[in-house]
Motif scaffolding. Sequence first.
Motif, short mmCIF file in Angstrom:
data_model
loop_
_atom_site.label_atom_id
_atom_site.label_comp_id
_atom_site.label_asym_id
_atom_site.label_seq_id
_atom_site.Cartn_x
_atom_site.Cartn_y
_atom_site.Cartn_z
N CYS A 1 7.23 34.86 46.04
CA CYS A 1 8.27 35.51 46.83
C CYS A 1 7.63 36.51 47.80
O CYS A 1 6.82 37.34 47.39
N CYS B 1 10.20 42.24 44.63
CA CYS B 1 10.86 41.24 43.79
C CYS B 1 10.28 41.26 42.37
O CYS B 1 9.07 41.43 42.19
N THR C 1 9.64 38.95 40.44
CA THR C 1 8.64 37.90 40.21
C THR C 1 7.24 38.34 40.63
O THR C 1 6.25 37.73 40.23
N CYS D 1 15.48 33.49 47.47
CA CYS D 1 14.93 33.74 46.14
C CYS D 1 16.05 33.85 45.11
O CYS D 1 17.04 34.55 45.33
N CYS E 1 15.63 37.99 43.74
CA CYS E 1 15.98 39.14 44.60
C CYS E 1 17.04 38.76 45.63
O CYS E 1 17.54 39.63 46.34
ZN LIG Z 1 12.30 37.40 45.27
#
Ligand SMILES: [Zn+2]
Length: 153
Positions: free
Chosen positions: A108, A113, A115, A137, A140
Amino acid sequence: MSKNKLKVEAIEQGTVIDHIPAGMGVRILKFFQLTDKNERITVGLNLRSGDSSKKDLIKVENTVFTVEQANQLALFASEATINEISDFKVVNKYKVQLPDAIGGVLRCPNSNCITRHETVATRFYVTEKHTGTTLKCHFCEKSFQTRLFSELN
Ligand SMILES: [Zn+2]
């Protein structure tokens, strides 16, 4: 037999990804970690395609992609064709199609985010397929153009 056909059939078993836009071949290798495989990979860059256009081509020996894997290539090469080769012959051929979602391949671009900070498999939804592909995403909920993405790892 045409020259083009000879090129496609030059491996015994495996997959030829053809009609990759010139310049995207190396990116696809990197994005999809094709070079992490131990199989022999042949890459053709700026090959002639038709009268004036150019293309890249990737041959991966002893590897068959699932349709899902192949369709992820459509993010970067919407016109790509997949040729599955067995015993030097094309046994299956199809055009990639943009998937609805892509998981576990891309990072991402949003540095905030979750991740990016925790071990979570990334997941993105393809939200725009016509006026330039955009991925949203799952975590987010931000959307980004595909050129902003980098590969995981
Ligand atoms: Zn994200």
